[in-house]
Design a protein around this motif. Structure first.
Motif, PDB file in Angstrom:
ATOM      1  N   VAL A  91      -3.070  -2.698  -9.149  1.00 43.43           N
ATOM      2  CA  VAL A  91      -4.229  -2.517  -8.274  1.00 43.43           C
ATOM      3  C   VAL A  91      -4.994  -3.823  -8.029  1.00 43.43           C
ATOM      4  O   VAL A  91      -6.032  -3.806  -7.370  1.00 43.43           O
ATOM      5  CB  VAL A  91      -5.205  -1.437  -8.823  1.00 43.43           C
ATOM      6  N   LYS A  92      -4.486  -4.936  -8.586  1.00 42.55           N
ATOM      7  CA  LYS A  92      -5.093  -6.239  -8.301  1.00 42.55           C
ATOM      8  C   LYS A  92      -4.011  -7.130  -7.692  1.00 42.55           C
ATOM      9  O   LYS A  92      -2.863  -7.107  -8.165  1.00 42.55           O
ATOM     10  CB  LYS A  92      -5.638  -6.890  -9.577  1.00 42.55           C
ATOM     11  N   PRO A  93      -4.367  -7.899  -6.663  1.00 36.29           N
ATOM     12  CA  PRO A  93      -3.341  -8.690  -5.980  1.00 36.29           C
ATOM     13  C   PRO A  93      -2.742  -9.777  -6.869  1.00 36.29           C
ATOM     14  O   PRO A  93      -3.419 -10.313  -7.747  1.00 36.29           O
ATOM     15  CB  PRO A  93      -4.105  -9.312  -4.799  1.00 36.29           C
ATOM     16  N   GLY A  94      -1.460 -10.066  -6.625  1.00 34.54           N
ATOM     17  CA  GLY A  94      -0.809 -11.214  -7.249  1.00 34.54           C
ATOM     18  C   GLY A  94      -0.331 -10.999  -8.670  1.00 34.54           C
ATOM     19  O   GLY A  94       0.133 -11.949  -9.306  1.00 34.54           O
ATOM     20  N   LEU A  95      -0.401  -9.785  -9.206  1.00 36.78           N
ATOM     21  CA  LEU A  95      -0.019  -9.566 -10.609  1.00 36.78           C
ATOM     22  C   LEU A  95       1.229  -8.703 -10.776  1.00 36.78           C
ATOM     23  O   LEU A  95       1.847  -8.722 -11.845  1.00 36.78           O
ATOM     24  CB  LEU A  95      -1.177  -8.885 -11.363  1.00 36.78           C
ATOM     25  N   ALA A  96       1.599  -7.943  -9.754  1.00 36.57           N
ATOM     26  CA  ALA A  96       2.711  -6.993  -9.916  1.00 36.57           C
ATOM     27  C   ALA A  96       4.017  -7.739 -10.188  1.00 36.57           C
ATOM     28  O   ALA A  96       4.357  -8.683  -9.472  1.00 36.57           O
ATOM     29  CB  ALA A  96       2.850  -6.142  -8.660  1.00 36.57           C
ATOM     30  N   PRO A  97       4.767  -7.321 -11.222  1.00 35.02           N
ATOM     31  CA  PRO A  97       6.091  -7.904 -11.457  1.00 35.02           C
ATOM     32  C   PRO A  97       7.001  -7.661 -10.247  1.00 35.02           C
ATOM     33  O   PRO A  97       6.754  -6.746  -9.451  1.00 35.02           O
ATOM     34  CB  PRO A  97       6.600  -7.130 -12.679  1.00 35.02           C
ATOM     35  N   ALA A  98       8.042  -8.480 -10.152  1.00 39.58           N
ATOM     36  CA  ALA A  98       8.970  -8.370  -9.013  1.00 39.58           C
ATOM     37  C   ALA A  98       9.466  -6.935  -8.872  1.00 39.58           C
ATOM     38  O   ALA A  98       9.818  -6.289  -9.856  1.00 39.58           O
ATOM     39  CB  ALA A  98      10.142  -9.316  -9.221  1.00 39.58           C
TER      40      ALA A  98
ATOM     41  N   ARG B  54       6.107   3.119  -8.870  1.00 46.49           N
ATOM     42  CA  ARG B  54       7.544   2.948  -9.068  1.00 46.49           C
ATOM     43  C   ARG B  54       7.883   3.191 -10.525  1.00 46.49           C
ATOM     44  O   ARG B  54       7.065   2.918 -11.413  1.00 46.49           O
ATOM     45  CB  ARG B  54       7.986   1.526  -8.678  1.00 46.49           C
ATOM     46  N   GLN B  55       9.110   3.671 -10.745  1.00 52.36           N
ATOM     47  CA  GLN B  55       9.552   3.960 -12.108  1.00 52.36           C
ATOM     48  C   GLN B  55       9.710   2.673 -12.902  1.00 52.36           C
ATOM     49  O   GLN B  55      10.352   1.726 -12.425  1.00 52.36           O
ATOM     50  CB  GLN B  55      10.880   4.716 -12.051  1.00 52.36           C
TER      51      GLN B  55
ATOM     52  N   LEU C 188      -9.203   7.642  -6.408  1.00 53.78           N
ATOM     53  CA  LEU C 188      -9.164   7.086  -7.767  1.00 53.78           C
ATOM     54  C   LEU C 188      -8.565   5.680  -7.772  1.00 53.78           C
ATOM     55  O   LEU C 188      -9.051   4.777  -8.473  1.00 53.78           O
ATOM     56  CB  LEU C 188      -8.344   8.013  -8.665  1.00 53.78           C
ATOM     57  N   LEU C 189      -7.524   5.481  -6.976  1.00 55.16           N
ATOM     58  CA  LEU C 189      -6.886   4.148  -6.926  1.00 55.16           C
ATOM     59  C   LEU C 189      -7.825   3.135  -6.276  1.00 55.16           C
ATOM     60  O   LEU C 189      -7.869   1.965  -6.688  1.00 55.16           O
ATOM     61  CB  LEU C 189      -5.552   4.243  -6.183  1.00 55.16           C
ATOM     62  N   ASP C 190      -8.592   3.572  -5.269  1.00 55.62           N
ATOM     63  CA  ASP C 190      -9.604   2.673  -4.673  1.00 55.62           C
ATOM     64  C   ASP C 190     -10.599   2.234  -5.750  1.00 55.62           C
ATOM     65  O   ASP C 190     -10.981   1.067  -5.832  1.00 55.62           O
ATOM     66  CB  ASP C 190     -10.386   3.388  -3.557  1.00 55.62           C
ATOM     67  N   TRP C 191     -11.011   3.202  -6.568  1.00 57.46           N
ATOM     68  CA  TRP C 191     -11.978   2.882  -7.635  1.00 57.46           C
ATOM     69  C   TRP C 191     -11.351   1.910  -8.654  1.00 57.46           C
ATOM     70  O   TRP C 191     -11.997   0.942  -9.069  1.00 57.46           O
ATOM     71  CB  TRP C 191     -12.429   4.188  -8.324  1.00 57.46           C
ATOM     72  N   CYS C 192     -10.104   2.158  -9.033  1.00 57.21           N
ATOM     73  CA  CYS C 192      -9.438   1.249  -9.988  1.00 57.21           C
ATOM     74  C   CYS C 192      -9.359  -0.168  -9.401  1.00 57.21           C
ATOM     75  O   CYS C 192      -9.606  -1.162 -10.102  1.00 57.21           O
ATOM     76  CB  CYS C 192      -8.020   1.738 -10.308  1.00 57.21           C
ATOM     77  N   ALA C 193      -9.018  -0.258  -8.117  1.00 57.02           N
ATOM     78  CA  ALA C 193      -8.883  -1.580  -7.482  1.00 57.02           C
ATOM     79  C   ALA C 193     -10.225  -2.304  -7.471  1.00 57.02           C
ATOM     80  O   ALA C 193     -10.280  -3.536  -7.591  1.00 57.02           O
ATOM     81  CB  ALA C 193      -8.346  -1.416  -6.059  1.00 57.02           C
ATOM     82  N   ALA C 194     -11.310  -1.553  -7.343  1.00 56.56           N
ATOM     83  CA  ALA C 194     -12.639  -2.163  -7.254  1.00 56.56           C
ATOM     84  C   ALA C 194     -13.273  -2.399  -8.626  1.00 56.56           C
ATOM     85  O   ALA C 194     -14.344  -3.002  -8.704  1.00 56.56           O
ATOM     86  CB  ALA C 194     -13.552  -1.260  -6.421  1.00 56.56           C
ATOM     87  N   THR C 195     -12.639  -1.916  -9.676  1.00 55.58           N
ATOM     88  CA  THR C 195     -13.244  -2.008 -11.016  1.00 55.58           C
ATOM     89  C   THR C 195     -12.714  -3.240 -11.760  1.00 55.58           C
ATOM     90  O   THR C 195     -11.499  -3.338 -11.999  1.00 55.58           O
ATOM     91  CB  THR C 195     -12.943  -0.723 -11.823  1.00 55.58           C
ATOM     92  N   PRO C 196     -13.602  -4.177 -12.123  1.00 58.84           N
ATOM     93  CA  PRO C 196     -13.149  -5.390 -12.809  1.00 58.84           C
ATOM     94  C   PRO C 196     -12.417  -5.027 -14.104  1.00 58.84           C
ATOM     95  O   PRO C 196     -12.839  -4.142 -14.840  1.00 58.84           O
ATOM     96  CB  PRO C 196     -14.462  -6.137 -13.116  1.00 58.84           C
ATOM     97  N   GLY C 197     -11.305  -5.736 -14.347  1.00 58.31           N
ATOM     98  CA  GLY C 197     -10.595  -5.570 -15.622  1.00 58.31           C
ATOM     99  C   GLY C 197      -9.461  -4.575 -15.592  1.00 58.31           C
ATOM    100  O   GLY C 197      -8.635  -4.566 -16.497  1.00 58.31           O
ATOM    101  N   ILE C 198      -9.407  -3.698 -14.562  1.00 63.12           N
ATOM    102  CA  ILE C 198      -8.259  -2.773 -14.481  1.00 63.12           C
ATOM    103  C   ILE C 198      -7.195  -3.420 -13.602  1.00 63.12           C
ATOM    104  O   ILE C 198      -7.428  -3.674 -12.425  1.00 63.12           O
ATOM    105  CB  ILE C 198      -8.660  -1.404 -13.896  1.00 63.12           C
ATOM    106  N   GLU C 199      -6.024  -3.704 -14.201  1.00 58.98           N
ATOM    107  CA  GLU C 199      -4.961  -4.395 -13.466  1.00 58.98           C
ATOM    108  C   GLU C 199      -3.881  -3.453 -12.960  1.00 58.98           C
ATOM    109  O   GLU C 199      -3.317  -3.663 -11.897  1.00 58.98           O
ATOM    110  CB  GLU C 199      -4.321  -5.467 -14.364  1.00 58.98           C
TER     111      GLU C 199
END
Ligand SMILES: CC(C)(COP(=O)(O)OP(=O)(O)OC[C@H]1O[C@@H](n2cnc3c(N)ncnc32)[C@H](O)[C@@H]1OP(=O)(O)O)[C@@H](O)C(=O)NCCC(=O)NCCS
Length: 201
Positions: A188-195, A162-163, A128-139
């Motif tokens: 699931v998209k690179p460069g967007l995760a908060p610290a 993470r909590q 499911l996470l692979d699919w989310c990563a490959a789906t445009p618009g899901i961050e």
């Protein structure tokens, strides 16, 4: 239209299982499974027997998930020796309810007790996470989990969730006990995760 190709997997104890996208014909079996697991586990937000849609309402809801490009419901199914298919569990994501919340999806999952602990949850969630990563618009993917749900927490943490929040006494059980709920997230998209937060893959 959100779907994955069917995938045959073998559990750690050697049983064969098919993973596939949910279908409207699953409506009654899916509601029965969710009600049974809610009753049995006590770790779902819903209570046993709380899903009381008509078959048509449930079929329509399943079709709406299939039609939504930001939703995916994967089910696990075992074909018995008698040739009868049996639903074992699901792993799903659905988008936020408003346009401004469609860049994240909310995860839910459940597995029949006799099929837990043999690796199915990890395989389904990874797929499911692979699919989310490959789906445009899901961050990012969010979820809510009982703070006491050790099995689920271990699974989510091991995959990078993470909590990000706590909801004290979120659940009040009929026996009067109160239970905390945690919110977790994984990008699931690179460069967007908060610290301090993780990205899948
Ligand atoms: C959470 C749930 C879906 C996990 O599914 P599963 O198919 O049993 O998961 P897996 O067999 O792939 O196990 C995944 C990981 O969970 C953890 N885990 C599983 N069972 C565990 C247990 N009894 N105790 C501690 N950790 C456990 C382990 O870290 C395991 O990883 P490993 O097998 O590599 O060691 C399942 O326990 C379930 O349906 N629970 C009831 C419903 C529920 O609570 N859903 C989650 C709502 S947020």
């Amino acid at each position: 239209m959100a779907s994955i190709p069917p995938m045959d997997v073998t559990t750690r104890d050697g049983r064969s299982v098919r993973l596939r996208t949910i279908h409207p014909d699953d409506a009654l079996a899916f509601m029965a499974l969710a009600n049974a697991i809610a009753e049995d586990s006590g770790t779902l937000g819903m209570s046993g027997g709380e899903l009381t849609y008509s078959e048509q309402q449930e079929r329509d809801m399943i079709q709406s998930w299939i039609d939504d490009p930001h939703a995916l419901v994967i089910v696990a199914e075992h074909i018995g020796r008698d040739g009868v298919a049996r639903l074992l569990g699901d792993c799903s994501v659905r988008p936020g309810p408003r346009r401004k919340m469609r860049h994240h999806v909310t995860l839910g999952m459940m597995m029949d007790r006799s099929w837990r602990g043999v690796g199915l949850g990890r395989i389904m969630l990874s797929r499911l996470l692979d699919w989310c990563a490959a789906t445009p618009g899901i961050e990012h993917v969010r979820l809510q989990v009982y703070a006491s749900n050790v099995a689920a927490l271990r699974l989510y943490e091991s995959l990078g969730f993470r909590q990000i929040g706590t909801n004290p006494q979120y659940f009040l059980h009929p026996d009067g006990t109160r239970h905390d709920d945690l919110t977790m997230a994984l990008w699931v998209k690179p460069g967007l995760a908060p610290a301090g937060l993780q990205t899948w893959g």
